[in-house]
Structure formats: C-alpha cells, structure tokens
Design an enzyme around this catalytic site. Structure first.
Site, PDB file in Angstrom:
ATOM      1  N   HIS A 184       0.814  -1.219   0.000  1.00 24.80           N
ATOM      2  CA  HIS A 184       0.000   0.000   0.000  1.00 24.80           C
ATOM      3  C   HIS A 184       0.854   1.280   0.000  1.00 24.80           C
ATOM      4  CE1 HIS A 184      -2.957   2.985   1.134  1.00 24.80           C
ATOM      5  NE2 HIS A 184      -2.392   3.137   2.311  1.00 24.80           N
TER       6      HIS A 184
ATOM      7  N   HIS B 122       3.786   6.905   5.516  1.00 26.65           N
ATOM      8  CA  HIS B 122       2.580   7.562   6.029  1.00 26.65           C
ATOM      9  C   HIS B 122       1.777   6.757   7.046  1.00 26.65           C
ATOM     10  CE1 HIS B 122       0.225   5.388   2.910  1.00 26.65           C
ATOM     11  NE2 HIS B 122      -0.793   5.603   3.707  1.00 26.65           N
ATOM     12  N   ASP B 123       1.887   5.438   7.036  1.00 24.12           N
ATOM     13  CA  ASP B 123       1.112   4.652   7.994  1.00 24.12           C
ATOM     14  C   ASP B 123       1.950   4.094   9.147  1.00 24.12           C
ATOM     15  OD1 ASP B 123      -1.567   4.805   7.194  1.00 24.12           O
ATOM     16  OD2 ASP B 123      -1.205   3.432   5.511  1.00 24.12           O
TER      17      ASP B 123
ATOM     18  N   GLU C 180       0.875   5.423  12.645  1.00 21.29           N
ATOM     19  CA  GLU C 180      -0.492   4.982  12.904  1.00 21.29           C
ATOM     20  C   GLU C 180      -0.568   3.489  13.219  1.00 21.29           C
ATOM     21  OE1 GLU C 180      -3.299   6.614  12.956  1.00 21.29           O
ATOM     22  OE2 GLU C 180      -4.811   5.032  12.742  1.00 21.29           O
ATOM     23  N   ASP C 181       0.192   2.674  12.462  1.00 18.99           N
ATOM     24  CA  ASP C 181      -0.023   1.230  12.516  1.00 18.99           C
ATOM     25  C   ASP C 181       1.081   0.413  13.186  1.00 18.99           C
ATOM     26  OD1 ASP C 181      -2.350   1.655  11.232  1.00 18.99           O
ATOM     27  OD2 ASP C 181      -1.671   1.050   9.246  1.00 18.99           O
TER      28      ASP C 181
ATOM     29  N   ASP D 237      -3.439   8.474  -0.967  1.00 16.17           N
ATOM     30  CA  ASP D 237      -3.734   7.364  -0.062  1.00 16.17           C
ATOM     31  C   ASP D 237      -5.163   6.869  -0.309  1.00 16.17           C
ATOM     32  OD1 ASP D 237      -3.601   5.651   2.157  1.00 16.17           O
ATOM     33  OD2 ASP D 237      -4.300   7.211   3.532  1.00 16.17           O
TER      34      ASP D 237
END
Ligand code: MN
Length: 742
Positions: free
Chosen positions: A60, A85-86, A89-90, A148
């Site tokens: 992704h 970018h994630d 967050e993840d 995204d």
C-alpha cells in the site's frame, strides 16, 4: 510476529523495483538514497502485517508513493513521507523515530497524515475541518492523503459490502470536492468512477455496457469529425495533438439523474481536445484563438457557447478555450483548445504548477482561496457539521467574477446574490445592505449575480441582518457572518422552542423521554435536540403531527404508563426507567436489517426526504438505539449522514412486501391532446393493483402536465407502470418525484 513467505518477500521487492524504475531518472543519487532508506525502514516496520486482501501491507505505501510521484509529480520529500505515512499509525514506531531518521520536514508531513487518519466511523465533519487546517500549513499533506485514498479506492474490492458503500460515500463527499478544488482533474475522475462503481454497481455496469455497445459508431463519428480539422491544422503548420474524450460513466449517470433523461438522451457524450505544442515567442492565448478560428471556419459554433478560461482562468487554475460546434451528423460537439502546458495543468492541477516554475502566477490563484479557508476556520465557531455544509458549497460550485464600481474584481460561488457580494467586501456593508444597483438598475438583495456584473451596494443605517437572507446567500463567508449576527437571537429562539415542544408533549399526553425527542429529530432530519428547539422556536417546524411521529407503539405503552402512575404516584420514577429499558431491543449492526411488512414492534420508518418503496436499494440509519430510518441508497440527505455519522449506517434489505402500499408521486409531461387524461387514469386504475390518492392535470400552451399521488406496493409495480405510461401517445416524460410535499 508473523513472517512473510519467500514468495511474499519476492513480491515486495518486485513492486519496489518496479516503482524505482519509473522514478529513477527524475532524482539524483542523494534523493534516491533517501527514498531507499524510507522504503527499507517502512518495510521492516510493517513486516508481518497484511491488508484485508491478504497482501503484505507495505504494498500500500509503495503504491501511494507511486501515485505521489507519477500522478501528482511531487518531489522526494513527499515520496519519503508517502512511504512512511502509515508507520506511526499502525506500528510501534513513534513520530520522534521518524524525525531522528528523516528530519523534521518529513516528520511534520507524516504527523499531519497520522492526525488525519483514523477509522471511517469518526465524525467526518471534524476530519474535514482538520484537513483544511493542514491545507493551510502544508498542501503536501492533503495531496498525499488524496493519493492514499485513491489507492484504497482502487483496492476496495476486498472490503465487505456495507463498508464499500460507506467508504465510497465518504470519498464522494470529502475527497472528490477537494481533488476538484485543487484542480486534480484526472484523480477526481478516478475517485468518482470508483465510488460510483462500488456505490451503485448495477447502474455502473449498465452504463459501461451501453458505452461499449456504441463504441464502433462513436469511433466512426469522431473520425468523420476530426479529419477536416487535422487537415486544416497541418496546412496552417500548427503543431498539435487532437484527441477525443468520452464523458465518464459517473458524469453520464449524474446527468441522467439530474435531468431525468435516459442514456440515449445524454447528447454531449463526446468532447474533442486540441493540445497545441506552443511556440515560444507568441502568446499562448493568441495561439489558442488562432486554432479556434480554424475550427469555426469548418464547423458553425453554437452562439454564446464560446467559453474563455484563458483570459480569466477558473479558480482551481484551469485554463482552456471551449467552443461547441455543429458536427456533421447534426450533433453538437464540444471542442477544447489549449496549449500543452494548460493541458498538463488541467489534468494535474495544483501539482503541475510546480513543474512550470511560474510560482508567482500559481500563488495568485490558490492563495486567496487558502486565505479564505483560514478566515472561515477562524471566524465561525459554528459546529463542524454546519461548517461543513457551508463549506461544501464553496468546494464544488463554479465561480463567477463580479466588479465593484471602481473596477475591483471579486470571485464568488455561482448563484451568489447581492448579499453575498456585500459581505465579501466588508461585514458592515453586508449588515447594512438594502439592495444594489447593477448597470444603473435597482435590484433586491436576493438578486442572483451574473458573471461580469458591476455592482454598487446600497446601504441604510437602519438596516439589520435578517434571518431570511440565509435563504438566498450562497457564499460560506456571507452565511457565516449572518449566522454569527444571529447567535444571540438563536439562544432566545432555542428557549422559546423548548417551551413549545414541552407544551406540545403535555397536550398530547406523551412522555418527554429522550427516545421520543430522538424520534422527532430523526423525523425532521436534524442532528440534535438543540437544533430541534431552535428550529421550532424560529417557526420553521410546526409540531402538528407529533402523535404520528412518535408512533403508535408509544401510544400503547402510554396507556400502561399512565395506569401505573395513577395507581401509585410514588412509583413513577421507577416505572419510567423500566419503560425505557423495555423498548430497547438492540439492533445488530453487523447483520443486514430486514424490513418486514408485519413487524410487531415497528422499528423502522421510511425517510421523508427520499420516500423509498419496497424493492429499491436502501440503507439504514440508526436514529435511536431501537429505531432505523430507511433511505434510498442515492439519497442526498443520507450522504450527509454517511460522512458524519458513519457508525450509524447499517445495511438494510426488504423482505417480501405485498399488502401494504406506499405513497409515491409521479409527474407526467407531454403534448396535450383529446382524451389523454382519460387514458392516463384508465391505465393506472386498470390492470395494476395501484390506487390513486390524487391526480392533478394542467395544460398550458399545448403542453400537458400531470401531478399524481399513487399508492404503490413495490418498485417493480412502479417501474412497470412508468413503462406503460410512457407508451401513451403524447406522453413525453414520466418522472418519479421523491418529495411528497405538494
Ligand atoms: Mn494509508
């Protein structure tokens, strides 16, 4: 931690190499090194994590980075941020880790992206507000966020059906307008098509099929049309590329909905585009107008249909010359003329501006807009929901340019009135405005402005802002200012409204429970009881059929409740809580909500905004814990709920509906002739098990109009009736009207 298989690791490397191949010529070694480092780090951080589709998660961020690099044309910093970018967050890594490894510029972009992320079930009005704030900090955050979303939309297939509808709805609501406003035309179209496909799969497939069916005929027409143009352009030594573009299935569908026409009746499916390889030394505008004159030498232009977006570009930077001409088969064809630079800007908008280094020009177009957003964010302390509604007006609407008597130009959303213009110039001017003079003529405050109008605002010291101005103001700025002026008034209204509501309940002998209040707010499509009070207080809502809204169920319960109360007054409090618990049958959000004809506890109602009937595609909105409001999938009111209260949206399905019938409204149009009324009414009463509540026919200048209210059992009966009505000689158009207010 789970480990990837050899095949999976190989797949990851392949995809990364594939990405490198397309970007490696654009960047020097230092930048490529930073990108490599970001990939390695992100890959390690996401190791063992998979997407819903079963693929490794890192695929992704790679795909998002590719969109950022190719479609948006952004630089290495943005690519690095896209790859990361994630991560915050993840995974377990923190923002400080990113800052240590990649510096604070990348970290601040990733921070912005992390703040914007979160579950789809958040309150999205707030998300948009947050987004717009980041927009004025660093536009790259929004651009990467859009990339995204685009990749998530492209891989939506592995999501369950109700999530698809939710995500697609949200995309149409938030991301499409943003992409539009930033001039990302290609991405906007992609997002629209994907949302359409997942939200309305049947309609989408049908349009794709019909388009495919016509392909041969269309290609023939295109060739016929462009050959003479190409020949003439060659003779005149114009270096250019002529291409044709088909309307997207989404825009075809929209036109069909908006104008209630069939696929065959959408005539402007085609547009021809001429992109000129501009010669340095001659003005680009001049070159475009030269080509325009060549085209109109061959085909006759439609009067008033030459649009010059070069002299005055659109607010999102779009520049082009449009002309509609009469083609060889008597069809109107739109021809778009622009230079290669303009073409790039038209497709990639905002991002393309960077490439042309004409930063000064670019800032001129976007800065006032960002400035306006900042102003709006600061000036309104209205709730996010209201803000979003107003802001949406601004995102999508086309703009007009109007002038002051001194010749200063102001851009306003299309549909703006005198009052919008007054507030645009100055708050005081808005508050004191009584009308205007346009071309020496006096016009009222509600007068809709036209592009190019020169407007002189007239004021009076005695004037004060009026609430009804909201009915004809189109710009967020004016609306915000008017609402602010009424903030104090509003609390007064709200108190008055609360008393009216309480009195109405007393008169009805109905209990004023929070559940009943929720039913009322749901009925009027409001967000909360505060809104209900203030709308009642201002007289917008009259509580005339309170009993119907609260429903029979409460009535039955009510008898019980009063009996108990009369029996022993002291127990009242306990009984009331018991009564509340008793009615709360929890609705399982995971399963589709089944709409049954004879439900003992009626736990759903059909929304007044779109009046769905059995057989139509519907979706549910949990108005209270034990009550579902049913909307049509394409309902616009529902769209607001999807974007703001996604967690309350549930799937809904009809079971067999036979006995009950539903009020439905049809409008007919055609040419008046003897006996047509009789034929229409006979067709309705005969054959079908449909009853008429009321019919109204009207003829004027030979045009026949009918307004029918019918009781219908289901969607199938309705579409059969519509088909048959269309066969009546003289009837030209039969439309279903969702709004049942006469
Ligand atoms: Mn993501």
């Amino acid at each position: 931690m789970q480990h990837f298989t050899k095949a999976e690791n190989r797949d990851i490397e392949d995809r990364y190499l594939d990405f490198l191949k397309v970007i490696k010529d654009k960047f020097d070694e230092g930048r490529l090194g930073r990108i490599e480092k970001a990939f390695r780090f992100s890959n390690a951080a996401h190791h063992g994590i998979k997407r819903k589709s079963g693929e490794p998660f890192i695929i992704h961020p790679i795909a998002v980075a590719k969109i950022v690099a190719l479609d948006l044309g952004l630089g290495a910093t943005s690519i690095v941020a896209a790859l990361l970018h994630d991560v915050v967050e993840d995974t377990d890594y923190r923002l400080s880790d990113i800052e240590n490894m990649f510096g604070n510029r990348v970290a601040s972009i990733v921070d912005g992206l992390t703040k914007l992320s979160g579950d789809f079930d958040q309150r999205h009005a707030l998300t948009l507000k947050k987004m717009l704030m980041t927009l004025s900090d660093d536009v790259r955050v929004i651009l990467i966020k859009i990339a995204d979303r685009l990749h998530n939309m492209r891989t939506l297939d592995s999501m369950p059906a109700h999530k698809k509808i939710k995500i697609a709805g949200e995309t149409l609501f938030l991301y499409v307008p943003l992409a539009h406003r930033l001039g990302l035309h290609a991405i906007k179209s992609d997002l629209e098509e994907l949302s359409f496909k997942h939200k309305h799969p049947e309609e989408y497939n049908q349009i794709i099929y019909l388009l495919h069916n016509q392909e041969e005929k269309r290609n023939y027409l295109v060739n016929e049309f462009i050959q003479p143009i190409i020949k003439k352009l060659e003779q005149e030594n114009v270096d250019c590329k002529v291409s044709h573009r088909l309307k997207t299935s989404y825009s075809i569908w929209q036109k069909m909905q908006k104008k209630s026409v069939s696929f065959e009746e959408v005539y402007d499916l085609l547009a021809i585009r001429i992109a000129i390889n501009s010669k340095p030394g001659t003005s680009e505008k001049r070159q475009c107008f030269d080509v325009l004159s060549i085209v109109t030498d061959i085909y006759k232009p439609k009067p008033d249909r030459i649009r010059d977006w070069i002299t005055t570009p659109k607010a999102n930077g779009y520049e082009s010359l449009h002309v509609t001409v009469m083609g060889p088969e008597g069809q109107w064809v739109e021809v778009q003329i622009r230079t290669d630079r303009m073409d790039d800007v038209a497709e990639h908008g905002f991002a393309a501006h960077y490439r042309y280094k004409d930063i000064r020009n670019f800032e001129n177009e976007l800065d006032p807009w960002i400035e306006r957003i900042r102003e709006l964010l600061q000036s309104t302390d209205a709730d996010a929901f209201e803000f979003l509604d107003d802001f949406k007006l601004n995102l999508f609407s086309a703009e007009i340019n109007v002038f002051t008597p001194k010749g200063d130009m102001f851009s306003l959303p299309k549909g703006s009135t005198v009052v919008d213009f007054a507030y645009e110039i100055h708050t005081d001017l808005g508050n004191k405005c009584i009308g205007a003079k346009i071309n020496l003529k006096l016009v009222p405050l509600s007068h809709v402005l036209k592009n190019g109008d020169q407007v002189e605002i007239l004021t009076s010291e005695n004037q004060v802002p009026k609430l009804e101005w909201l009915k004809f103001s189109a710009s967020p700025k004016a609306r915000g200012k008017i609402k602010n002026a009424f903030k104090d008034e509003k609390t007064k209204h709200s108190k008055k409204g609360q008393i009216i509501v309480e009195d109405a309940f007393k008169k009805m002998k109905a209990p004023l429970t929070s559940n009943n209040l929720k039913k009322l707010t749901a009925h009027y499509n409001l967000n909360n009881k505060e809104q209900l009070y203030s709308e009642v207080g201002m007289g917008f809502i009259e509580l005339d059929n309170l009993n119907d809204i609260i429903g029979k169920k409460s009535e039955n319960k009510l008898v019980k409740y009063w009996n108990v109360t009369f029996g022993s007054g002291s127990k009242k409090q306990d009984e009331e809580t018991e009564f509340e618990e008793e009615t709360t049958t929890k609705i399982d959000k995971k399963k589709p909500f089944l709409l049954k004809e004879n439900q003992d506890n009626i736990t759903f109602s059909l929304a007044k905004c779109c009046n769905p009937i059995p057989g139509e595609q519907v979706i549910g909105y949990l108005s209270t814990d034990d009550h579902v409001t049913i909307h049509k999938v394409e309902c616009h009111e529902l769209e607001r709920f999807i974007a703001n209260q996604g967690e309350k949206i549930i799937r809904a399905e009809w079971t067999k509906f036979k006995r009950q019938s539903y009020l439905t409204r049809l409008n007919l149009e055609g040419f008046d002739r003897m006996g047509i009324v009789n034929e229409v009414t006979t067709m309705i009463t005969k054959g079908h098990n449909i009853n008429m509540r009321s019919v109204k026919f009207d003829t004027h200048d030979g045009i026949f109009k009918g307004d029918l209210f019918l009781y219908i059992h289901n969607a199938e009966d309705l579409s059969k009736l519509i088909e048959r009505l269309k066969t009546i000689k003289g009837i030209d158009n039969v439309t279903r009207i969702e709004n049942l207010t006469e």
